[in-house]
Design an enzyme around this catalytic site. Sequence first.
Site, PDB file in Angstrom:
ATOM      1  N   SER A  40       0.801  -1.223   0.000  1.00  0.00           N
ATOM      2  CA  SER A  40       0.000   0.000   0.000  1.00  0.00           C
ATOM      3  C   SER A  40       0.833   1.271   0.000  1.00  0.00           C
ATOM      4  CB  SER A  40      -0.948   0.023   1.209  1.00  0.00           C
ATOM      5  OG  SER A  40      -0.224  -0.073   2.423  1.00  0.00           O
ATOM      6  N   SER A  41       2.116   1.188   0.334  1.00  0.00           N
ATOM      7  CA  SER A  41       2.956   2.382   0.345  1.00  0.00           C
ATOM      8  C   SER A  41       4.427   1.978   0.297  1.00  0.00           C
ATOM      9  CB  SER A  41       2.693   3.231   1.600  1.00  0.00           C
ATOM     10  OG  SER A  41       3.117   2.538   2.761  1.00  0.00           O
ATOM     11  N   ARG A  45       8.646   3.795   0.930  1.00  0.00           N
ATOM     12  CA  ARG A  45       9.410   4.950   1.403  1.00  0.00           C
ATOM     13  C   ARG A  45      10.890   4.683   1.233  1.00  0.00           C
ATOM     14  NH1 ARG A  45       9.005   3.755   7.013  1.00  0.00           N
ATOM     15  NH2 ARG A  45       9.417   1.548   7.290  1.00  0.00           N
ATOM     16  N   HIS A  63      12.535  -9.902   0.462  1.00  0.00           N
ATOM     17  CA  HIS A  63      11.165 -10.120   0.931  1.00  0.00           C
ATOM     18  C   HIS A  63      10.993  -9.307   2.200  1.00  0.00           C
ATOM     19  CE1 HIS A  63       7.810 -13.093   2.336  1.00  0.00           C
ATOM     20  NE2 HIS A  63       7.343 -11.885   2.038  1.00  0.00           N
ATOM     21  N   ASP A  64       9.992  -8.432   2.243  1.00  0.00           N
ATOM     22  CA  ASP A  64       9.861  -7.525   3.377  1.00  0.00           C
ATOM     23  C   ASP A  64       9.716  -8.259   4.704  1.00  0.00           C
ATOM     24  OD1 ASP A  64       7.261  -8.382   2.843  1.00  0.00           O
ATOM     25  OD2 ASP A  64       6.503  -6.395   2.331  1.00  0.00           O
ATOM     26  N   THR A  65       9.105  -9.441   4.699  1.00  0.00           N
ATOM     27  CA  THR A  65       9.003 -10.186   5.952  1.00  0.00           C
ATOM     28  C   THR A  65      10.379 -10.666   6.417  1.00  0.00           C
ATOM     29  OG1 THR A  65       6.800 -10.947   5.293  1.00  0.00           O
ATOM     30  CG2 THR A  65       7.825 -12.052   7.157  1.00  0.00           C
ATOM     31  N   THR A  70       0.030  -5.264   6.312  1.00  0.00           N
ATOM     32  CA  THR A  70      -1.069  -5.689   5.439  1.00  0.00           C
ATOM     33  C   THR A  70      -1.397  -7.159   5.690  1.00  0.00           C
ATOM     34  OG1 THR A  70      -0.427  -4.072   3.765  1.00  0.00           O
ATOM     35  CG2 THR A  70      -1.809  -5.896   3.047  1.00  0.00           C
ATOM     36  N   GLN A 100      -7.529  -1.685   6.685  1.00  0.00           N
ATOM     37  CA  GLN A 100      -7.131  -0.731   5.642  1.00  0.00           C
ATOM     38  C   GLN A 100      -8.248  -0.555   4.622  1.00  0.00           C
ATOM     39  OE1 GLN A 100      -3.560  -2.563   4.173  1.00  0.00           O
ATOM     40  NE2 GLN A 100      -2.309  -1.908   5.908  1.00  0.00           N
ATOM     41  N   GLY A 156       3.755  -2.068  11.491  1.00  0.00           N
ATOM     42  CA  GLY A 156       2.761  -1.056  11.813  1.00  0.00           C
ATOM     43  C   GLY A 156       1.795  -1.466  12.900  1.00  0.00           C
TER      44      GLY A 156
END
Length: 492
Positions: free
Chosen positions: A12-13, A15, A234-236, A258, A303, A402
């Site tokens: 979703s975003s 940065r 992988h973000d996880t 998410t 969300q 988050g």
Amino acid sequence: MNNYLAVDIGASSGRLVSATLEGDQLHLQELHRFNNSFTEKDGHDYWNIDDLLEEIIQGLQKAKQNGIHSCTLGIDTWAVDYVLLDKEGNRIHEVYAYRDARTLRAPDRLHQLISREDVYEKTGIQELNFNTLYQLFVHDREQLAQADKILMVPDYLYYRLTGIMVNEMTNASTMQLLNVNTREFDEDLLSLLQLRRDQFSELAEPGRVLGSLLPELVQKYDLPDCQIILVPTHDTASAVAGVPSQREESWAYISSGTWSLLGMEQSEALNTKAAMQANYTNEWGAYGTYRFLKNIMGLWMIQEVRREGGSAHSFAELVQLASAETPFASLVLCNQSSFLNPDSMTLEIQRFCEDTGQPIPRTPGALARCIFDSLALSYRDALHELQRLTDETVAKLHIVGGGANNELLCQLTADLLEIEVQAGPSESTAIGNIVVQLISSGALEDLKAAGRVIAQSFPTRLYKPQLLEGSKELLDRWEHLKRQTMSTTQIS
């Protein structure tokens, strides 16, 4: 060189974050933030992949404007989605988003050709209908035959910045195509998809230095002198590297964004029949580890409810509204496939409650309360499964991402799981991205040292379990709800 940049892109975003290490203190600064979402075109959902590259370049420009002239850089994104390239390195097709409906029945079709048990024994990866294995299975055969290379989304972004193609291991493992024994692409699965090994690049470990930004990009856009380091893409995997643990106690984690990913860090894959039946996965982590975890639908639900309500309330306000509602009035099974990408999340939650004879949540607070209560109960189920499958007793649960800012959900989790919850840091993915750069650069020794620095640098909050009145009746109602909807399709 004491500037480290993390590109962290979620569903979703995204940065770009800069970091410096001063003694044992890691300092972060967000330089650039942007939105990310998939869009519908001709009946399918696609990512705007070229927009993401432009946002990275804008972030690097801002870094230089902020006085960063030399740095290292790492990129992490979500998993499973891929990019097809021709022999000239040009993209062949739009990049499908994993929530696209084309794979809804793909697992059943593929497993007519090879059993679920065989695939899990080979890969150790849970069955999710959007895994790359199933996406490629339904992809147009002519396009796949034209593809000279198949890269995952972060691999593609690295390629566009450096001209170098690799398949980074932590993200590649989510394809459900890597063999846990050979630690290579499984030839039987490639043959099933009518693909060749040379259509993929070499598998590369996190921590590898890829080189510098392409000179033409530096010159055209006036970018910093960046040494590009392959992080856990992988973000996880990056989020787990960013957990403030020194890897000594028996601990588990929830990477709460998410998706909610609940699991443990393991030194070996656990691809047993029991693990397969519980739909646990063995994704590859940094430095030879495995992320033995369960996918739970996560904050995607709130969300979407917030978006459908015109974003009238902030997430913090929704937590406050939920706290004022009656606890556990309405519950949903978060991993129902109907919640994956519904036309309306709000209506889908209300429909589920109506069909199961529960009060229908109609206000933002009631909807939020339903989601948070249901997530915490889902976490309880998953932790019990995790301890049973690993034969370990978890002493502490870390919630990072988050969701660590959601005080109501963190306390509910501590209460229902009857375990101490340490919440934070919320920036764990960017932090994990950066600490791998620090380890690669020699500024930190290993993940244990990184965990110590993270714990000293970022505040966390400890939630101790409190007695829940009526917990037996609640858990009986939860079990009845699961039996009542047992025949309904689950994503896991």
